[in-house]
Design a protein around this motif. Structure first.
Motif, PDB file in Angstrom:
ATOM      1  N   SER A  89       0.815  -1.217   0.000  1.00 37.92           N
ATOM      2  CA  SER A  89       0.000   0.000   0.000  1.00 37.92           C
ATOM      3  C   SER A  89       0.843   1.258   0.000  1.00 37.92           C
ATOM      4  CB  SER A  89      -0.893   0.021   1.240  1.00 37.92           C
ATOM      5  OG  SER A  89      -1.780  -1.065   1.223  1.00 37.92           O
ATOM      6  N   ILE A  90       0.456   2.203  -0.833  1.00 36.41           N
ATOM      7  CA  ILE A  90       1.000   3.548  -0.818  1.00 36.41           C
ATOM      8  C   ILE A  90      -0.201   4.475  -0.966  1.00 36.41           C
ATOM      9  CG2 ILE A  90       2.578   5.206  -1.864  1.00 36.41           C
ATOM     10  CD1 ILE A  90       4.092   2.730  -2.989  1.00 36.41           C
ATOM     11  N   ASN A  91      -0.735   4.914   0.179  1.00 36.98           N
ATOM     12  CA  ASN A  91      -1.916   5.751   0.254  1.00 36.98           C
ATOM     13  C   ASN A  91      -3.124   5.022  -0.352  1.00 36.98           C
ATOM     14  OD1 ASN A  91      -3.375   7.905   1.083  1.00 36.98           O
ATOM     15  ND2 ASN A  91      -2.505   9.370  -0.364  1.00 36.98           N
ATOM     16  N   ASN A  92      -3.723   5.538  -1.427  1.00 38.92           N
ATOM     17  CA  ASN A  92      -4.903   4.916  -2.042  1.00 38.92           C
ATOM     18  C   ASN A  92      -4.539   3.924  -3.136  1.00 38.92           C
ATOM     19  OD1 ASN A  92      -6.408   6.657  -0.447  1.00 38.92           O
ATOM     20  ND2 ASN A  92      -6.646   8.174  -2.083  1.00 38.92           N
ATOM     21  N   HIS A  93      -3.275   3.839  -3.485  1.00 38.10           N
ATOM     22  CA  HIS A  93      -2.825   3.002  -4.593  1.00 38.10           C
ATOM     23  C   HIS A  93      -2.082   1.788  -4.033  1.00 38.10           C
ATOM     24  CE1 HIS A  93      -3.913   6.331  -7.181  1.00 38.10           C
ATOM     25  NE2 HIS A  93      -3.303   7.118  -6.307  1.00 38.10           N
ATOM     26  N   HIS A  94      -2.321   0.645  -4.637  1.00 37.82           N
ATOM     27  CA  HIS A  94      -1.773  -0.596  -4.098  1.00 37.82           C
ATOM     28  C   HIS A  94      -1.298  -1.486  -5.234  1.00 37.82           C
ATOM     29  CE1 HIS A  94      -4.020   0.744  -0.556  1.00 37.82           C
ATOM     30  NE2 HIS A  94      -5.055   0.895  -1.383  1.00 37.82           N
ATOM     31  N   ILE A  95      -0.245  -2.211  -4.958  1.00 40.98           N
ATOM     32  CA  ILE A  95       0.220  -3.255  -5.872  1.00 40.98           C
ATOM     33  C   ILE A  95      -0.076  -4.571  -5.181  1.00 40.98           C
ATOM     34  CG2 ILE A  95       2.230  -4.308  -6.960  1.00 40.98           C
ATOM     35  CD1 ILE A  95       3.442  -1.463  -7.014  1.00 40.98           C
ATOM     36  N   GLU A  96      -0.682  -5.498  -5.928  1.00 37.62           N
ATOM     37  CA  GLU A  96      -0.995  -6.781  -5.309  1.00 37.62           C
ATOM     38  C   GLU A  96      -0.444  -7.929  -6.138  1.00 37.62           C
ATOM     39  OE1 GLU A  96      -5.173  -7.205  -4.710  1.00 37.62           O
ATOM     40  OE2 GLU A  96      -5.663  -6.871  -6.792  1.00 37.62           O
ATOM     41  N   ALA A  97      -0.052  -8.971  -5.429  1.00 36.90           N
ATOM     42  CA  ALA A  97       0.459 -10.184  -6.058  1.00 36.90           C
ATOM     43  C   ALA A  97      -0.048 -11.361  -5.231  1.00 36.90           C
ATOM     44  CB  ALA A  97       1.985 -10.167  -6.091  1.00 36.90           C
ATOM     45  N   GLY A  98      -0.373 -12.440  -5.906  1.00 33.97           N
ATOM     46  CA  GLY A  98      -0.896 -13.570  -5.166  1.00 33.97           C
ATOM     47  C   GLY A  98      -0.828 -14.872  -5.939  1.00 33.97           C
ATOM     48  N   VAL A  99      -1.114 -15.943  -5.221  1.00 32.25           N
ATOM     49  CA  VAL A  99      -1.152 -17.279  -5.792  1.00 32.25           C
ATOM     50  C   VAL A  99      -2.408 -17.993  -5.282  1.00 32.25           C
ATOM     51  CG1 VAL A  99       1.348 -17.510  -6.041  1.00 32.25           C
ATOM     52  CG2 VAL A  99       0.253 -18.225  -3.927  1.00 32.25           C
ATOM     53  N   GLY A 100      -2.804 -19.012  -5.989  1.00 30.32           N
ATOM     54  CA  GLY A 100      -3.976 -19.763  -5.567  1.00 30.32           C
ATOM     55  C   GLY A 100      -4.264 -20.920  -6.502  1.00 30.32           C
ATOM     56  N   MET A 101      -5.522 -21.310  -6.493  1.00 28.24           N
ATOM     57  CA  MET A 101      -5.961 -22.365  -7.390  1.00 28.24           C
ATOM     58  C   MET A 101      -7.410 -22.121  -7.768  1.00 28.24           C
ATOM     59  SD  MET A 101      -6.213 -25.627  -4.790  1.00 28.24           S
ATOM     60  CE  MET A 101      -6.001 -26.706  -6.145  1.00 28.24           C
ATOM     61  N   VAL A 102      -7.798 -22.696  -8.881  1.00 26.43           N
ATOM     62  CA  VAL A 102      -9.175 -22.642  -9.338  1.00 26.43           C
ATOM     63  C   VAL A 102      -9.685 -24.070  -9.357  1.00 26.43           C
ATOM     64  CG1 VAL A 102     -10.746 -21.948 -11.173  1.00 26.43           C
ATOM     65  CG2 VAL A 102      -8.652 -20.634 -10.771  1.00 26.43           C
ATOM     66  N   ILE A 103     -10.671 -24.345  -8.525  1.00 26.62           N
ATOM     67  CA  ILE A 103     -11.270 -25.671  -8.472  1.00 26.62           C
ATOM     68  C   ILE A 103     -12.467 -25.665  -9.422  1.00 26.62           C
ATOM     69  CG2 ILE A 103     -12.411 -27.373  -7.006  1.00 26.62           C
ATOM     70  CD1 ILE A 103     -10.809 -26.112  -4.657  1.00 26.62           C
ATOM     71  N   ILE A 104     -12.562 -26.692 -10.224  1.00 26.27           N
ATOM     72  CA  ILE A 104     -13.605 -26.749 -11.247  1.00 26.27           C
ATOM     73  C   ILE A 104     -14.426 -28.018 -11.070  1.00 26.27           C
ATOM     74  CG2 ILE A 104     -14.026 -26.913 -13.719  1.00 26.27           C
ATOM     75  CD1 ILE A 104     -11.471 -25.264 -14.069  1.00 26.27           C
ATOM     76  N   ARG A 105     -15.733 -27.860 -11.152  1.00 31.32           N
ATOM     77  CA  ARG A 105     -16.664 -28.992 -11.126  1.00 31.32           C
ATOM     78  C   ARG A 105     -17.283 -29.055 -12.514  1.00 31.32           C
ATOM     79  NH1 ARG A 105     -18.025 -33.682  -8.656  1.00 31.32           N
ATOM     80  NH2 ARG A 105     -20.244 -33.865  -8.307  1.00 31.32           N
ATOM     81  N   GLU A 106     -17.135 -30.194 -13.168  1.00 33.27           N
ATOM     82  CA  GLU A 106     -17.671 -30.336 -14.518  1.00 33.27           C
ATOM     83  C   GLU A 106     -18.285 -31.712 -14.711  1.00 33.27           C
ATOM     84  OE1 GLU A 106     -14.784 -30.402 -17.769  1.00 33.27           O
ATOM     85  OE2 GLU A 106     -13.219 -30.579 -16.274  1.00 33.27           O
ATOM     86  N   ALA A 107     -19.000 -31.857 -15.805  1.00 32.12           N
ATOM     87  CA  ALA A 107     -19.716 -33.102 -16.061  1.00 32.12           C
ATOM     88  C   ALA A 107     -19.398 -33.635 -17.447  1.00 32.12           C
ATOM     89  CB  ALA A 107     -21.220 -32.877 -15.940  1.00 32.12           C
ATOM     90  N   SER A 108     -19.379 -34.960 -17.549  1.00 32.42           N
ATOM     91  CA  SER A 108     -19.413 -35.611 -18.848  1.00 32.42           C
ATOM     92  C   SER A 108     -20.882 -35.623 -19.260  1.00 32.42           C
ATOM     93  CB  SER A 108     -18.902 -37.047 -18.754  1.00 32.42           C
ATOM     94  OG  SER A 108     -17.582 -37.064 -18.307  1.00 32.42           O
ATOM     95  N   ARG A 109     -21.171 -35.307 -20.507  1.00 36.13           N
ATOM     96  CA  ARG A 109     -22.560 -35.178 -20.945  1.00 36.13           C
ATOM     97  C   ARG A 109     -22.852 -36.094 -22.121  1.00 36.13           C
ATOM     98  NH1 ARG A 109     -24.692 -31.172 -18.131  1.00 36.13           N
ATOM     99  NH2 ARG A 109     -23.296 -29.630 -17.233  1.00 36.13           N
TER     100      ARG A 109
END
Length: 181
Positions: A89-109
């Motif tokens: 954070s620098i006053n109202n302006h911010h630099i962000e960095a992150g890591v994570g994962m995306v979990i997906i639920r899907e179907a065979s149709r």
């Protein structure tokens, strides 16, 4: 390749740490909801974010979201992005960095587009971007680079039969607006 994202995060945050802290404040509100276009939900996602560590210069947040796509669209049905972000954070302006994962639920149709078999899949994810948020403000704006990395971590096949661990990197971008409470 898999060690590149954490290394990049450490380099960026340590090089920016020399910013002047006297212009930074803690965020007054610990929670927010966001509508994100693009990003880890592919086209859109609705996200909840909570500030876990709220210091004047650095903030750590945890975020979870969801995106749903009806079967006729042809995308994977449910996307659940989860991540940890570090905000400089620098006053109202911010630099962000992150890591994570995306979990997906899907179907065979079947040919009638009826779900036959449901299963889980997932991507690794990263974020680097800009955030505008007044420390005492209700609204926030974010824009960033949000790549997702296909893996076989959720594959039904044993790793030796399913190919490489990292298969593709998809460069994505995101824009978010949010409300702090």
């Amino acid at each position: 390749m898999k060690n590149l994202i954490p290394l990049l995060l450490v380099i960026i945050l340590s090089s920016l740490y020399s910013a002047q802290a006297q212009y930074s404040k803690k965020f007054d509100y610990q929670n927010n909801f966001q509508l994100e276009l693009g990003g880890h939900g592919l086209i859109y996602s609705i996200n909840y974010e909570r500030i876990l560590i709220n210091s004047e210069l650095l903030k750590t947040t945890g975020q979870i979201g969801i995106a749903y796509y009806p079967p006729f669209i042809g995308f994977r049905d449910v996307w659940i992005p989860i991540g940890i972000n570090e905000i400089l954070s620098i006053n109202n302006h911010h630099i962000e960095a992150g890591v994570g994962m995306v979990i997906i639920r899907e179907a065979s149709r079947d040919s009638g587009n009826t779900a036959i078999d449901w299963f889980w899949d997932g991507f690794l994810s990263a974020r680097i971007g800009y955030r505008y948020q007044k420390p005492d403000g209700r609204f926030l704006f974010r824009a960033g680079f949000t790549p997702i990395i296909e893996t076989n971590i959720f594959s039904k096949l044993p790793r030796e039969l399913s190919g490489k661990f990292l298969s593709e990197v998809h460069p994505l971008a995101a824009v978010s607006i949010g409300y702090n409470f």
